[in-house]
Motif scaffolding. Structure first.
Motif, PDB file in Angstrom:
ATOM      1  N   GLN A  48       0.841  -1.207   0.000  1.00 14.28           N
ATOM      2  CA  GLN A  48       0.000   0.000   0.000  1.00 14.28           C
ATOM      3  C   GLN A  48       0.870   1.249   0.000  1.00 14.28           C
ATOM      4  N   ASN A  49       1.975   1.198   0.726  1.00 16.57           N
ATOM      5  CA  ASN A  49       2.901   2.331   0.754  1.00 16.57           C
ATOM      6  C   ASN A  49       3.585   2.547  -0.592  1.00 16.57           C
ATOM      7  N   LEU A  50       3.804   1.453  -1.327  1.00 17.16           N
ATOM      8  CA  LEU A  50       4.506   1.559  -2.608  1.00 17.16           C
ATOM      9  C   LEU A  50       3.593   2.026  -3.739  1.00 17.16           C
ATOM     10  N   LYS A  51       2.308   1.820  -3.597  1.00 16.24           N
ATOM     11  CA  LYS A  51       1.291   2.216  -4.583  1.00 16.24           C
ATOM     12  C   LYS A  51       1.621   1.698  -5.987  1.00 16.24           C
ATOM     13  N   ASP A  52       1.791   2.563  -6.967  1.00 17.03           N
ATOM     14  CA  ASP A  52       1.971   2.118  -8.366  1.00 17.03           C
ATOM     15  C   ASP A  52       3.456   1.943  -8.705  1.00 17.03           C
ATOM     16  N   ILE A  53       4.111   1.116  -7.926  1.00 15.89           N
ATOM     17  CA  ILE A  53       5.551   0.900  -8.095  1.00 15.89           C
ATOM     18  C   ILE A  53       5.837   0.090  -9.361  1.00 15.89           C
ATOM     19  N   SER A  54       6.972   0.323  -9.970  1.00 14.98           N
ATOM     20  CA  SER A  54       7.421  -0.434 -11.137  1.00 14.98           C
ATOM     21  C   SER A  54       8.922  -0.675 -10.987  1.00 14.98           C
ATOM     22  N   LEU A  55       9.474  -1.492 -11.860  1.00 21.69           N
ATOM     23  CA  LEU A  55      10.910  -1.757 -11.803  1.00 21.69           C
ATOM     24  C   LEU A  55      11.707  -0.476 -12.023  1.00 21.69           C
ATOM     25  N   GLU A  56      11.262   0.328 -12.979  1.00 17.66           N
ATOM     26  CA  GLU A  56      11.956   1.593 -13.253  1.00 17.66           C
ATOM     27  C   GLU A  56      11.930   2.514 -12.039  1.00 17.66           C
ATOM     28  N   VAL A  64      17.006   4.587   1.189  1.00 15.76           N
ATOM     29  CA  VAL A  64      16.557   4.826   2.568  1.00 15.76           C
ATOM     30  C   VAL A  64      15.052   5.063   2.596  1.00 15.76           C
ATOM     31  N   TYR A  65      14.557   5.837   1.634  1.00 13.62           N
ATOM     32  CA  TYR A  65      13.121   6.100   1.543  1.00 13.62           C
ATOM     33  C   TYR A  65      12.363   4.803   1.251  1.00 13.62           C
ATOM     34  N   LEU A  66      12.903   3.988   0.341  1.00 14.42           N
ATOM     35  CA  LEU A  66      12.280   2.699   0.025  1.00 14.42           C
ATOM     36  C   LEU A  66      12.216   1.832   1.276  1.00 14.42           C
ATOM     37  N   SER A  67      13.290   1.805   2.040  1.00 16.88           N
ATOM     38  CA  SER A  67      13.304   0.983   3.257  1.00 16.88           C
ATOM     39  C   SER A  67      12.229   1.435   4.244  1.00 16.88           C
ATOM     40  N   GLN A  68      11.943   2.735   4.281  1.00 16.69           N
ATOM     41  CA  GLN A  68      10.876   3.240   5.155  1.00 16.69           C
ATOM     42  C   GLN A  68       9.505   2.784   4.651  1.00 16.69           C
ATOM     43  N   LEU A  69       9.326   2.788   3.344  1.00 18.81           N
ATOM     44  CA  LEU A  69       8.045   2.383   2.759  1.00 18.81           C
ATOM     45  C   LEU A  69       7.743   0.904   3.001  1.00 18.81           C
ATOM     46  N   ILE A  70       8.795   0.083   2.980  1.00 16.48           N
ATOM     47  CA  ILE A  70       8.578  -1.363   3.117  1.00 16.48           C
ATOM     48  C   ILE A  70       8.825  -1.853   4.545  1.00 16.48           C
ATOM     49  N   ALA A  71       9.009  -0.941   5.468  1.00 14.13           N
ATOM     50  CA  ALA A  71       9.309  -1.299   6.864  1.00 14.13           C
ATOM     51  C   ALA A  71       8.341  -2.320   7.466  1.00 14.13           C
ATOM     52  N   PRO A  72       7.033  -2.253   7.180  1.00 17.66           N
ATOM     53  CA  PRO A  72       6.129  -3.245   7.784  1.00 17.66           C
ATOM     54  C   PRO A  72       6.509  -4.696   7.475  1.00 17.66           C
ATOM     55  N   SER A  73       7.208  -4.933   6.369  1.00 15.28           N
ATOM     56  CA  SER A  73       7.583  -6.295   5.972  1.00 15.28           C
ATOM     57  C   SER A  73       8.800  -6.831   6.715  1.00 15.28           C
ATOM     58  N   GLY A  74       9.452  -5.990   7.499  1.00 16.81           N
ATOM     59  CA  GLY A  74      10.642  -6.432   8.230  1.00 16.81           C
ATOM     60  C   GLY A  74      11.870  -6.490   7.345  1.00 16.81           C
ATOM     61  N   PHE A  75      13.028  -6.575   7.958  1.00 19.84           N
ATOM     62  CA  PHE A  75      14.308  -6.613   7.238  1.00 19.84           C
ATOM     63  C   PHE A  75      14.354  -5.527   6.164  1.00 19.84           C
ATOM     64  N   LYS A  76      13.888  -4.339   6.524  1.00 20.90           N
ATOM     65  CA  LYS A  76      13.645  -3.272   5.551  1.00 20.90           C
ATOM     66  C   LYS A  76      14.888  -2.871   4.763  1.00 20.90           C
ATOM     67  N   ASN A  77      16.043  -2.761   5.416  1.00 23.14           N
ATOM     68  CA  ASN A  77      17.255  -2.334   4.709  1.00 23.14           C
ATOM     69  C   ASN A  77      17.724  -3.397   3.728  1.00 23.14           C
ATOM     70  N   GLN A  78      17.703  -4.642   4.176  1.00 21.20           N
ATOM     71  CA  GLN A  78      18.104  -5.759   3.327  1.00 21.20           C
ATOM     72  C   GLN A  78      17.165  -5.901   2.125  1.00 21.20           C
ATOM     73  N   LYS A  79      15.869  -5.842   2.384  1.00 19.95           N
ATOM     74  CA  LYS A  79      14.901  -6.012   1.297  1.00 19.95           C
ATOM     75  C   LYS A  79      14.936  -4.838   0.324  1.00 19.95           C
ATOM     76  N   ALA A  80      15.146  -3.634   0.822  1.00 22.41           N
ATOM     77  CA  ALA A  80      15.240  -2.466  -0.062  1.00 22.41           C
ATOM     78  C   ALA A  80      16.432  -2.621  -1.011  1.00 22.41           C
ATOM     79  N   LYS A  81      17.553  -3.012  -0.455  1.00 29.01           N
ATOM     80  CA  LYS A  81      18.772  -3.219  -1.260  1.00 29.01           C
ATOM     81  C   LYS A  81      18.538  -4.300  -2.318  1.00 29.01           C
ATOM     82  N   ARG A  82      17.919  -5.398  -1.892  1.00 34.86           N
ATOM     83  CA  ARG A  82      17.701  -6.523  -2.816  1.00 34.86           C
ATOM     84  C   ARG A  82      16.672  -6.199  -3.895  1.00 34.86           C
ATOM     85  N   LEU A  83      15.639  -5.452  -3.535  1.00 32.26           N
ATOM     86  CA  LEU A  83      14.643  -5.057  -4.530  1.00 32.26           C
ATOM     87  C   LEU A  83      15.262  -4.169  -5.605  1.00 32.26           C
ATOM     88  N   LYS A  84      16.061  -3.210  -5.179  1.00 30.70           N
ATOM     89  CA  LYS A  84      16.700  -2.301  -6.136  1.00 30.70           C
ATOM     90  C   LYS A  84      17.662  -3.066  -7.051  1.00 30.70           C
TER      91      LYS A  84
END
Length: 197
Positions: A48-56, A64-84
């Motif tokens: 819900q925080n990511l809304k209309d997210i795409s690969l681009e 850092v902003y991405l990690s804040q958006l996905i924080a509810p999922s846990g491991f926010k820094n690791q997951k942000a890095k891996r998603l990017k």
């Protein structure tokens, strides 16, 4: 027998066709990474925080902003890095999401940082619509309750993909689509185990 037993319970009556929300989309791809080591409700909050997210957009967004958006999922820094990194690798290797969906294979996915068997197979099944059965902790627990103990992921997967031999019995309810059958089979297992909690 297990498939038929679960299908009689109508466990997916309130679920999307493929069980996983937004199957076949970039939303679905991103959610397969976010669902690692967390509850689905947390993934929904992140999405819900990511809304209309795409690969681009993932490539361009501040980590850092991405990690804040996905924080509810846990491991926010690791997951942000891996998603990017995953978004970058997909676009570098395949050019766009549609080409990725059509041409990615399990070997390529398993070579990506943070992607193991369950996530790779979730992507193949729910994003790419390949004929692959996903095995997770719910699957292992359900089979153990039935007295079936396996020690290797591939052994469980092979056992469950045995429904292919009886596909004519279950194909009509799944539009003669083996991928849809596997997707819904996995979904039924998860929903059944959630009820048992």
């Amino acid at each position: 027998d297990l498939y038929l037993e679960l299908s009689k319970k109508d466990l997916l009556k309130n679920s999307p066709k493929y069980w996983w929300p937004h199957a076949g989309s970039e939303w679905c791809l991103i959610s397969t990474i976010l669902t690692q080591n967390t509850k689905w409700q947390n993934v929904e909050k992140s999405m819900q925080n990511l809304k209309d997210i795409s690969l681009e957009k993932l490539i361009d967004i501040d980590e850092v902003y991405l990690s804040q958006l996905i924080a509810p999922s846990g491991f926010k820094n690791q997951k942000a890095k891996r998603l990017k990194l995953l978004a970058k690798n997909i676009l570098d290797e395949f050019g766009d999401f549609e080409n990725f969906r059509e041409n990615v294979d399990r070997e390529w996915l398993l070579a990506q940082k943070g992607i193991r068997f369950e996530t790779a197979d979730s992507i193949l099944c729910y994003v790419c619509f390949r004929e692959v059965m996903v095995v997770d902790k719910y699957t292992q627990k359900l089979l153990a309750k039935k007295g079936l103990e396996f020690y290797e992921y591939e052994d469980i997967q092979c056992f469950l993909q045995g429904i292919e031999e009886d596909f004519d019995m279950i194909s009509k309810e799944n539009e003669n689509n083996l991928n849809l059958c596997y997707a819904r089979y996995h979904g039924m297992i998860v929903e059944e185990m959630k009820l048992k909690k």
